[in-house]
Design an enzyme around this catalytic site. Structure first.
Site, PDB file in Angstrom:
ATOM      1  N   TYR A  33       4.396   6.126  10.298  1.00 36.23           N
ATOM      2  CA  TYR A  33       3.785   5.156   9.911  1.00 36.23           C
ATOM      3  C   TYR A  33       4.287   3.934   9.020  1.00 36.23           C
ATOM      4  CZ  TYR A  33      -0.729   2.500   9.065  1.00 36.23           C
ATOM      5  OH  TYR A  33      -1.723   1.560   9.028  1.00 36.23           O
ATOM      6  N   HIS A  55       0.770  -1.143  -0.041  1.00 32.71           N
ATOM      7  CA  HIS A  55      -0.076  -0.070  -0.135  1.00 32.71           C
ATOM      8  C   HIS A  55       0.885   1.054   0.010  1.00 32.71           C
ATOM      9  CE1 HIS A  55      -4.140  -1.461   1.627  1.00 32.71           C
ATOM     10  NE2 HIS A  55      -3.676  -2.352   0.669  1.00 32.71           N
ATOM     11  N   LYS A  92       2.041  -0.474  15.245  1.00 34.66           N
ATOM     12  CA  LYS A  92       3.325  -0.656  15.441  1.00 34.66           C
ATOM     13  C   LYS A  92       3.786  -2.115  16.247  1.00 34.66           C
ATOM     14  CE  LYS A  92       4.906   2.912  13.622  1.00 34.66           C
ATOM     15  NZ  LYS A  92       5.064   2.521  12.136  1.00 34.66           N
ATOM     16  N   PRO A 145      -3.174  -0.527  19.265  1.00 37.30           N
ATOM     17  CA  PRO A 145      -2.852  -0.735  17.836  1.00 37.30           C
ATOM     18  C   PRO A 145      -3.135   0.374  16.971  1.00 37.30           C
ATOM     19  CG  PRO A 145      -5.106  -1.718  18.978  1.00 37.30           C
ATOM     20  CD  PRO A 145      -4.565  -0.959  20.043  1.00 37.30           C
TER      21      PRO A 145
END
Ligand code: FAD
Ligand code: DHB
Length: 391
Positions: free
Chosen positions: A384, A72, A298, A294
């Site tokens: 992220y 992604h 990570k 969550p």
């Protein structure tokens, strides 16, 4: 029994550590309290950072990711009436992969079995001893009821949040930090094609919602619910109605397609760190040393990063009695742990409804900033998509 490293816990941290050590010619024995089938079936994380994928590929564990993983470029962030895409590849040059922890676990078990490594499943009473000597050991009762003892050069505590390793560090030699959040997640797995190409993180006055996925035919979705929520309070229709509302069904023509729910569970949310991640010859890795809520995806990635640092350190200790890397392990790992603790807390705080209207306005201001400012978006993307292992 005698080995180089005795590992408690056969989750991702424990089995990956055994794999990395073996690649370096270091022997290990793994002791796991649960049955192999139970560990394999646990539905947990879904997202791998680019550095996790690079590491798994570099040690011969990339075939499943190539065959079944889904790369992604970024995520969607939304709130009522607005949905924005953050393109991590454009922003920071890195992507993430949708590849479930169940698949990572299956790959690790397959590699472990192919190499004939020793893993004792269904073991009870596992306990580390003599940690402040050069001759630590782990005792346990095997599946057949026989008492066992593994003598080793070092013990790796990879036994998650509830295992014995964390508690084996004396109280006066550890610091702990904890935050319990006033909400939980209701997570479902559904046999339906995802209604989105990339993950949607949604702020909504009714509570946070997220649309993730496991494959072209399996979706994973989450709803913010109050602590203490019982799964029985959420029949399937109520779940799909809440998801449709919070994820914006009908907004700009977007539709959420419901499907058969195959798994439903409630997950409490907590931040936790124990420091140092070492006590004598005991080294903590993964959830045994830290927990994150969550929202930032990570936990699994931190477990992978910990053992990527720990394996070469233990290699030097076992082969050369060189302690430089094991001495540095805790500080090195904790630098990344605290970065991820902050990011997970920040994502969680930005997206979950606290009930305070002032908080809600701050959250919306923050969401507008990260979706409209290149600097704001790049900060989220950098965290992220993941920092380098040795960050
Ligand atoms: P664990 O997976 O907990 O493994 C520890 C092992 O030790 C277990 O097999 C346990 O049975 C064993 N054990 C425990 N006690 C003993 C004992 N006494 N003796 C022997 N063995 C013992 N992380 C992400 O990175 N991305 C995500 O998208 C993400 N989503 C998540 C979604 C959910 C619903 C949940 C619950 C977690 C999520 N996480 C995510 C977090 C991630 O799953 C964990 O951080 C990860 O499993 C940590 O791996 P670990 O090997 O350290 O610990
Ligand atoms: C998933 C879980 C997360 O916590 C997250 O941030 C993204 C995805 C998942 O289970 O797919």
């Amino acid at each position: 029994m005698r080995t180089d490293v005795a590992i408690i816990g056969a989750g991702p941290a424990g089995l990956l550590l055994a794999h990395l050590l073996a690649q370096d010619g270091i022997e290990s024995i793994v002791v796991e309290s649960r049955a192999k089938e139970y560990v394999a079936a646990r539905i947990r994380a879904g997202i791998l950072e680019s550095s996790s994928v690079d590491l798994l590929r570099s040690v011969g564990l990339g075939a499943g990711i190539e065959a079944q993983g889904d790369e992604h470029r970024g995520i969607y962030l939304q709130w009522p009436s607005e949905r924005h895409h953050l393109d991590f590849v454009d922003l920071v040059g890195r992507s993430v992969w949708v590849y479930g922890q169940t698949q990572v676990q299956a790959d690790l078990v397959a590699a472990s079995e192919a190499a004939g490594r020793q893993v004792y499943y269904d073991a009870s009473d596992a306990a580390p001893h003599h940690l402040d000597t050069d001759h630590p050991c782990v005792t346990f009762t095997d599946a057949g009821g026989a008492a066992q003892r593994i003598d080793a050069v070092a013990v790796a505590g990879c036994d998650g949040s509830f295992g014995p390793s964390r508690a084996a560090v004396p109280d006066d030699q550890r610091d702990t930090w904890e935050r319990v959040y006033p909400y939980s997640w209701l997570g479902i797995l559904a046999d339906v094609a995802p209604s989105t190409d990339e993950l949607i993180y949604a702020w909504h006055p009714d509570g946070f919602a997220m649309h993730s996925m496991r494959s072209a035919t399996v979706s994973r979705l989450y709803l913010q619910v109050p602590n203490g929520t019982a799964v029985a309070d959420w029949p399937d229709d109520r779940i799909w109605t809440a998801l449709a509302t919070r994820l914006g069904h009908g907004q700009d023509g977007w539709q959420l397609t419901p499907g058969l729910i195959t798994d439903k569970s409630v997950l409490p949310m907590r931040s936790f760190v124990q420091s140092p991640m070492r006590h004598g010859r005991l080294f903590l890795a993964g959830d045994a040393a830290h927990t994150v809520p969550p929202t930032g995806a990570k936990g699994l990635n931190l477990a992978i990063a910990d053992v990527a640092l720990l394996a070469p350190a233990l290699g030097d200790l076992v082969r050369k009695s060189d302690t430089a890397l094991v001495d540095a392990y805790s500080d090195t790992a904790l630098r990344r742990v605290w970065r991820c603790e902050h990011f997970s807390w920040w994502m969680t705080s930005m997206l979950h409804i606290s009930g305070d209207p002032f908080d809600a306005q701050l959250q919306l201001a923050q969401l507008r900033w990260v979706t409209s400012s290149a600097a704001g978006a790049a900060g989220l993307a950098e965290n992220y998509a993941g920092l380098p292992i040795g960050f």
